[in-house]
Design an enzyme around this catalytic site. Structure first.
Site, PDB file in Angstrom:
ATOM      1  N   GLY A  11      -5.313   6.488  33.409  1.00  0.00           N
ATOM      2  CA  GLY A  11      -5.460   7.605  32.396  1.00  0.00           C
ATOM      3  C   GLY A  11      -4.224   6.880  31.147  1.00  0.00           C
ATOM      4  O   GLY A  11      -4.542   7.349  29.905  1.00  0.00           O
ATOM      5  N   LYS A  12      -3.002   6.917  31.880  1.00  0.00           N
ATOM      6  CA  LYS A  12      -1.852   6.521  30.925  1.00  0.00           C
ATOM      7  C   LYS A  12      -2.343   5.295  30.077  1.00  0.00           C
ATOM      8  O   LYS A  12      -1.820   5.493  28.910  1.00  0.00           O
ATOM      9  CB  LYS A  12      -0.896   5.921  31.825  1.00  0.00           C
ATOM     10  CG  LYS A  12      -0.031   7.070  32.575  1.00  0.00           C
ATOM     11  CD  LYS A  12       1.033   6.276  33.181  1.00  0.00           C
ATOM     12  CE  LYS A  12       1.990   7.227  34.156  1.00  0.00           C
ATOM     13  NZ  LYS A  12       3.155   6.584  34.614  1.00  0.00           N
ATOM     14  N   ASP A  70       6.987   6.830  33.008  1.00  0.00           N
ATOM     15  CA  ASP A  70       7.310   7.534  34.068  1.00  0.00           C
ATOM     16  C   ASP A  70       7.021   9.103  33.612  1.00  0.00           C
ATOM     17  O   ASP A  70       7.786   9.711  32.898  1.00  0.00           O
ATOM     18  CB  ASP A  70       8.610   7.362  34.828  1.00  0.00           C
ATOM     19  CG  ASP A  70       8.435   7.905  36.280  1.00  0.00           C
ATOM     20  OD1 ASP A  70       7.772   7.107  37.075  1.00  0.00           O
ATOM     21  OD2 ASP A  70       9.007   8.995  36.491  1.00  0.00           O
ATOM     22  N   SER A  71       6.383   9.882  34.434  1.00  0.00           N
ATOM     23  CA  SER A  71       6.005  11.282  34.004  1.00  0.00           C
ATOM     24  C   SER A  71       5.598  11.874  34.830  1.00  0.00           C
ATOM     25  O   SER A  71       5.318  11.508  36.082  1.00  0.00           O
ATOM     26  CB  SER A  71       4.676  10.966  32.844  1.00  0.00           C
ATOM     27  OG  SER A  71       3.839  10.171  33.423  1.00  0.00           O
ATOM     28  N   PHE A 151      -6.768  13.023  33.208  1.00  0.00           N
ATOM     29  CA  PHE A 151      -6.497  12.712  34.459  1.00  0.00           C
ATOM     30  C   PHE A 151      -5.638  13.526  35.071  1.00  0.00           C
ATOM     31  O   PHE A 151      -5.080  14.549  34.522  1.00  0.00           O
ATOM     32  CB  PHE A 151      -6.034  11.133  34.509  1.00  0.00           C
ATOM     33  CG  PHE A 151      -4.773  10.831  33.853  1.00  0.00           C
ATOM     34  CD1 PHE A 151      -4.771  10.886  32.710  1.00  0.00           C
ATOM     35  CD2 PHE A 151      -3.603  10.832  34.776  1.00  0.00           C
ATOM     36  CE1 PHE A 151      -3.485  10.736  31.783  1.00  0.00           C
ATOM     37  CE2 PHE A 151      -2.345  10.539  33.989  1.00  0.00           C
ATOM     38  CZ  PHE A 151      -2.089  10.684  32.600  1.00  0.00           C
ATOM     39  N   GLY A 152      -5.339  13.429  36.474  1.00  0.00           N
ATOM     40  CA  GLY A 152      -4.274  13.741  37.082  1.00  0.00           C
ATOM     41  C   GLY A 152      -4.107  15.492  37.157  1.00  0.00           C
ATOM     42  O   GLY A 152      -5.357  16.142  37.533  1.00  0.00           O
ATOM     43  N   LYS A 174      -5.136  15.757  22.775  1.00  0.00           N
ATOM     44  CA  LYS A 174      -3.904  15.774  23.439  1.00  0.00           C
ATOM     45  C   LYS A 174      -2.868  14.823  23.044  1.00  0.00           C
ATOM     46  O   LYS A 174      -1.776  14.801  23.031  1.00  0.00           O
ATOM     47  CB  LYS A 174      -4.597  15.254  25.060  1.00  0.00           C
ATOM     48  CG  LYS A 174      -3.466  15.042  25.903  1.00  0.00           C
ATOM     49  CD  LYS A 174      -4.195  14.777  27.293  1.00  0.00           C
ATOM     50  CE  LYS A 174      -2.725  14.423  28.435  1.00  0.00           C
ATOM     51  NZ  LYS A 174      -3.232  13.600  29.520  1.00  0.00           N
TER      52      LYS A 174
END
Ligand code: ITT
Length: 196
Positions: A11-12, A70-71, A151-152, A174
């Site tokens: 997704g990233k 990193d998220s 995602f997520g 987004k």
């Protein structure tokens, strides 16, 4: 220009590739270059520290400019959890349907439903100091799971200005306002400035 993105998260990678390709930067995944995804332990205590660990570990393996993300999701009523533990939260094998429903239930009776996505980006370049950039995306925990995009935690992240979750938003929508978009914008502005 070419950049390797050190992420195992599809997704990233999709979002970062769409944004960087618009800027004329060619994106490669770590798997394209190494042939596999290295297992990197995220031992940092902040998003920024973990992004630096991932970017520098991979850059030292491939000796090419490497970008890491990193998220995570900070829920204010849950003391900013899951935060840096967003992907590990409730165990790596737990589905996001279950994680998302758990968060909805946990904030159901709380007055404060504010939350934000945070993204730290680290750019590691051989023989240069690693640079970091931060972006945030403010919203609220929705009262149900809604949407198929992204995602997520996107299906529970309600974005008030568009009155829908980030999983109902298109990727175009987004990528204009997200934590990841803001961190990448800061990175881009820095690169523009550095190459003047
Ligand atoms: P890499 O470390 O390989 O990049 P990861 O998914 O483990 O992949 P993180 O440790 O940074 O990466 O965890 C980020 C998690 O935060 C991610 O798995 C999602 O659960 C959540 N997250 C981050 N950005 C998000 C977004 O834009 N939409 C939905 N969830 C997001």
């Amino acid at each position: 220009k070419e950049i390797v993105v050190a992420t195992t998260n599809k997704g990233k990678l999709k979002e970062i590739s769409a944004m960087l390709e618009k800027l004329g930067i060619e994106v490669k995944s770590i798997k394209d270059v190494l042939g596999y995804n290295p297992d990197i332990e995220e031992t940092g205590t902040t998003f920024t520290e973990n992004a630096v660990i991932k970017a520098e570990t991979v850059m030292n393996m491939i000796h090419m400019p490497t970008l890491a993300d990193d998220s995570g999701l900070e829920v204010d009523a849950l003391d900013k959890q899951p935060g840096i533990y967003s992907s590990r939260f409730m165990g790596e094998d737990t589905s996001y349907d279950i994680k998302n429903q758990w968060i909805i239930d946990a904030v159901k009776d709380k007055e404060d439903k504010t939350a934000r996505f945070v993204c730290a980006m680290a750019l590691a370049i051989p023989d240069e100091e690693t640079k970091t950039f931060l972006g945030t995306f403010e919203g609220k925990i929705n009262d149900c799971i809604d949407g198929e995009n992204g995602f997520g935690y996107d299906p529970i992240f309600y974005y008030p200005p568009l009155k829908k979750t980030s999983a109902v938003m298109t990727m175009e929508e987004k990528n204009k306002v997200s934590h990841r978009a803001k961190a990448l914008k800061a990175l881009y502005d820095y690169l523009e400035e550095a190459h003047k």
